[in-house]
Scaffold this motif. Structure first.
Motif, PDB file in Angstrom:
ATOM      1  N   SER A 124      72.415  59.846   4.544  1.00 54.27           N
ATOM      2  CA  SER A 124      73.140  59.457   5.759  1.00 54.27           C
ATOM      3  C   SER A 124      72.227  59.324   6.972  1.00 54.27           C
ATOM      4  O   SER A 124      71.181  59.964   7.078  1.00 54.27           O
ATOM      5  CB  SER A 124      74.241  60.474   6.062  1.00 54.27           C
ATOM      6  OG  SER A 124      73.690  61.709   6.429  1.00 54.27           O
ATOM      7  N   ILE A 125      72.666  58.456   7.877  1.00 58.02           N
ATOM      8  CA  ILE A 125      72.036  58.310   9.193  1.00 58.02           C
ATOM      9  C   ILE A 125      73.102  57.772  10.133  1.00 58.02           C
ATOM     10  O   ILE A 125      73.971  56.985   9.719  1.00 58.02           O
ATOM     11  CB  ILE A 125      70.814  57.368   9.143  1.00 58.02           C
ATOM     12  CG1 ILE A 125      70.039  57.396  10.468  1.00 58.02           C
ATOM     13  CG2 ILE A 125      71.208  55.937   8.791  1.00 58.02           C
ATOM     14  CD1 ILE A 125      68.666  56.728  10.393  1.00 58.02           C
ATOM     15  N   GLU A 126      73.094  58.220  11.404  1.00 59.24           N
ATOM     16  CA  GLU A 126      74.111  57.779  12.357  1.00 59.24           C
ATOM     17  C   GLU A 126      73.467  57.356  13.668  1.00 59.24           C
ATOM     18  O   GLU A 126      72.386  57.826  14.040  1.00 59.24           O
ATOM     19  CB  GLU A 126      75.149  58.887  12.576  1.00 59.24           C
ATOM     20  CG  GLU A 126      75.885  59.238  11.286  1.00 59.24           C
ATOM     21  CD  GLU A 126      77.099  60.128  11.475  1.00 59.24           C
ATOM     22  OE1 GLU A 126      77.784  60.392  10.470  1.00 59.24           O
ATOM     23  OE2 GLU A 126      77.396  60.553  12.616  1.00 59.24           O
ATOM     24  N   GLY A 127      74.155  56.449  14.372  1.00 58.93           N
ATOM     25  CA  GLY A 127      73.587  55.818  15.557  1.00 58.93           C
ATOM     26  C   GLY A 127      73.261  56.761  16.688  1.00 58.93           C
ATOM     27  O   GLY A 127      72.368  56.489  17.502  1.00 58.93           O
ATOM     28  N   GLY A 128      73.974  57.889  16.775  1.00 57.43           N
ATOM     29  CA  GLY A 128      73.666  58.866  17.807  1.00 57.43           C
ATOM     30  C   GLY A 128      72.306  59.514  17.630  1.00 57.43           C
ATOM     31  O   GLY A 128      71.788  60.150  18.553  1.00 57.43           O
ATOM     32  N   ASP A 129      71.711  59.343  16.448  1.00 57.79           N
ATOM     33  CA  ASP A 129      70.379  59.881  16.180  1.00 57.79           C
ATOM     34  C   ASP A 129      69.296  58.817  16.287  1.00 57.79           C
ATOM     35  O   ASP A 129      68.172  59.034  15.828  1.00 57.79           O
ATOM     36  CB  ASP A 129      70.338  60.506  14.781  1.00 57.79           C
ATOM     37  CG  ASP A 129      71.010  61.855  14.736  1.00 57.79           C
ATOM     38  OD1 ASP A 129      70.741  62.680  15.632  1.00 57.79           O
ATOM     39  OD2 ASP A 129      71.814  62.092  13.819  1.00 57.79           O
ATOM     40  N   GLN A 130      69.601  57.667  16.890  1.00 60.22           N
ATOM     41  CA  GLN A 130      68.641  56.569  16.972  1.00 60.22           C
ATOM     42  C   GLN A 130      68.478  56.147  18.435  1.00 60.22           C
ATOM     43  O   GLN A 130      69.370  55.560  19.027  1.00 60.22           O
ATOM     44  CB  GLN A 130      69.137  55.394  16.108  1.00 60.22           C
ATOM     45  CG  GLN A 130      69.257  55.785  14.627  1.00 60.22           C
ATOM     46  CD  GLN A 130      69.990  54.760  13.785  1.00 60.22           C
ATOM     47  OE1 GLN A 130      71.108  54.376  14.088  1.00 60.22           O
ATOM     48  NE2 GLN A 130      69.362  54.305  12.700  1.00 60.22           N
ATOM     49  N   LEU A 131      67.335  56.474  19.025  1.00 62.89           N
ATOM     50  CA  LEU A 131      67.034  56.157  20.419  1.00 62.89           C
ATOM     51  C   LEU A 131      65.767  55.314  20.497  1.00 62.89           C
ATOM     52  O   LEU A 131      64.798  55.575  19.778  1.00 62.89           O
ATOM     53  CB  LEU A 131      66.837  57.431  21.252  1.00 62.89           C
ATOM     54  CG  LEU A 131      68.070  58.231  21.679  1.00 62.89           C
ATOM     55  CD1 LEU A 131      68.740  58.908  20.506  1.00 62.89           C
ATOM     56  CD2 LEU A 131      67.675  59.273  22.732  1.00 62.89           C
ATOM     57  N   ILE A 132      65.781  54.322  21.376  1.00 67.75           N
ATOM     58  CA  ILE A 132      64.626  53.440  21.556  1.00 67.75           C
ATOM     59  C   ILE A 132      63.972  53.793  22.891  1.00 67.75           C
ATOM     60  O   ILE A 132      64.449  53.401  23.954  1.00 67.75           O
ATOM     61  CB  ILE A 132      65.061  51.958  21.521  1.00 67.75           C
ATOM     62  CG1 ILE A 132      65.807  51.660  20.220  1.00 67.75           C
ATOM     63  CG2 ILE A 132      63.850  51.039  21.671  1.00 67.75           C
ATOM     64  CD1 ILE A 132      66.390  50.257  20.134  1.00 67.75           C
ATOM     65  N   LEU A 133      62.885  54.548  22.843  1.00 66.33           N
ATOM     66  CA  LEU A 133      62.270  55.041  24.073  1.00 66.33           C
ATOM     67  C   LEU A 133      61.537  53.938  24.820  1.00 66.33           C
ATOM     68  O   LEU A 133      61.527  53.914  26.050  1.00 66.33           O
ATOM     69  CB  LEU A 133      61.322  56.198  23.756  1.00 66.33           C
ATOM     70  CG  LEU A 133      61.999  57.418  23.090  1.00 66.33           C
ATOM     71  CD1 LEU A 133      60.986  58.527  22.856  1.00 66.33           C
ATOM     72  CD2 LEU A 133      63.160  57.931  23.936  1.00 66.33           C
ATOM     73  N   ASN A 134      60.878  53.035  24.099  1.00 67.81           N
ATOM     74  CA  ASN A 134      60.307  51.825  24.694  1.00 67.81           C
ATOM     75  C   ASN A 134      60.019  50.840  23.567  1.00 67.81           C
ATOM     76  O   ASN A 134      60.430  51.064  22.426  1.00 67.81           O
ATOM     77  CB  ASN A 134      59.068  52.121  25.552  1.00 67.81           C
ATOM     78  CG  ASN A 134      57.939  52.767  24.766  1.00 67.81           C
ATOM     79  OD1 ASN A 134      57.753  52.512  23.572  1.00 67.81           O
ATOM     80  ND2 ASN A 134      57.162  53.608  25.439  1.00 67.81           N
TER      81      ASN A 134
END
Length: 408
Positions: free
Chosen positions: A216-226
């Motif tokens: 599993s993977i969910e969007g709340g765990d995916q951040l684009i810092l730059n």
């Protein structure tokens, strides 16, 4: 619908937001009952009419700031205007709906085919009660065993948190495999939209992850810092194996991302996703959960040889990690609730550190998190405040309720 904007492009958490995907809360919220709350991941039952008004305020703020707002339910209804796509979609949806027996499946197929496209999507999202389907009969043993259960298909009350089922990364998407079956059903809508909707079907959209994968993977765990660095959470909802797989695909593509920082965060509800721990509000400013100010375990992942990856384990504070990899001399960490333990606990419960940036230093926040909101303003961040008495009952903030498709 403007087809000239291109498909997808997100390479920042804070770049000016141009296009976003939302879902306006619907009757799926009204179909929540106390007995269903735990299984459907809710702690309370929002008042739908108030929640819709609050969500409309959210939408109005986005539109007034030049953001194109697309609705999940509308895109999906447009997607199934093609009859062959609709037939395929209904079949796949029913196969994934945990139906008791063939009697249920046939009755629902007939029921959906009797509705117009918008109503089909509305009912799939809101759930189908047994008394809504005229020819529904308990004709199999499996049906009969569940005869007292009111739903043939459960509602999807988490849908207004559009961030989690998929995530836009660069010009591609991570079509996520959600931790729970309850939420994994949500990802079928994104699958069909990106494969068949006129706006997207002829575009080249890389798929960094697929909903049929086993971890599993969910969007709340995916951040684009730059445009070079991603942050991924290894959390209650996202497996380390998923982070490893998606890292290989992204880093070995031509998207330009050079490093992925995998944050190993506590596996508990209060730290559900990485974006409940911290969100980026400006180039050098972040909202944070006070409990993550200590030493964290972070895995720095870079491209290796022969489509492999290199992984280096580090232990350091969030401040030092961000300064090091974002090449900043100083950063500002804005504590949710400030230094007061009671304010912090209350506002963290209401997602005070889950903000949506619509431009650098400009964010949307919940009104009830007044302590954190004041701190944001004191640190030079412009805030747009939305009412939140009912939306917040779903345990997600403005970032959770939005899926950016295009940012500057």
């Amino acid at each position: 619908m403007d087809l000239s904007k291109g498909a997808l492009n997100v390479r920042s958490e804070i770049g000016k937001l141009e296009t976003v995907l939302l879902h306006r809360p619907g009757h799926e919220v009204e179909n929540l009952t106390p007995d269903l709350m735990d299984r459907l991941l809710f702690d309370d039952i929002p008042h739908l009419e108030v929640a819709k008004k609050e969500h409309d305020t959210f939408t109005d703020i986005l539109k007034k700031n030049g953001v194109e707002v697309l609705y999940l339910e509308k895109l999906m209804a447009e997607t199934i205007e093609d009859e062959s796509v609709k037939e395929k979609f209904i079949e796949e949806f029913l196969n994934e709906s945990d139906l008791s027996g063939e009697g249920s499946k046939k009755a629902l197929k007939d029921y959906f085919n009797s509705l117009d496209n918008s109503k089909i999507i509305y009912k799939m999202m809101s759930g189908v009660r047994k008394n809504e389907v005229e020819n529904y009969k308990d004709i199999s043993l499996a049906d009969m065993v569940k005869t007292d259960y009111p739903f043939i298909i459960d509602p999807m009350p988490n849908l207004y948190f559009t961030r989690d089922p998929f995530a836009t990364i660069g010009s591609g998407i991570s079509l996520n495999h959600m931790r729970t079956q309850t939420r994994n059903r949500e990802t079928i809508f994104a699958k069909y939209i990106f494969d068949y909707h006129p706006r997207f079907k002829d575009q080249t959209i890389p798929k960094w992850f697929d909903r049929n994968e086993s971890t599993s993977i969910e969007g709340g765990d995916q951040l684009i810092l730059n445009d070079k660095i991603l942050a991924l959470g290894i959390s209650e909802r996202t497996d380390a194996k998923s982070v490893e797989n998606i890292s290989k695909r992204i880093l070995n593509s031509d998207e330009g991302f050079e490093r992925i920082l995998a944050f190993n965060i506590p596996k508990k509800r209060a730290f559900m996703h990485l974006d409940t721990v911290f969100t980026m509000v400006d180039y050098d400013k972040f909202t944070i959960h006070p409990e993550v100010e200590g030493v964290l375990t972070v895995f720095s992942i870079t491209k290796g040889n022969n489509n492999k990856i290199n992984i280096v384990k580090e232990e350091d504070t969030l401040e030092n990690i961000l300064k090091k990899y974002l090449n900043l001399d100083e950063i500002t960490l804005i504590r949710c609730g400030g230094n007061d333990a009671i304010d912090s606990a209350r506002e963290q419960w209401n997602d005070g550190s889950n903000t949506l940036a619509i431009a650098p230093g400009e964010v949307i926040v919940y009104s009830r998190n007044h302590v954190t909101n004041k701190l944001l303003e004191e640190n030079g961040v412009k805030i747009h405040v939305i009412p939140s008495s009912e939306l917040s009952r779903g345990r997600g903030g403005p970032r959770c309720m939005s899926m950016p498709l295009i940012r500057e």
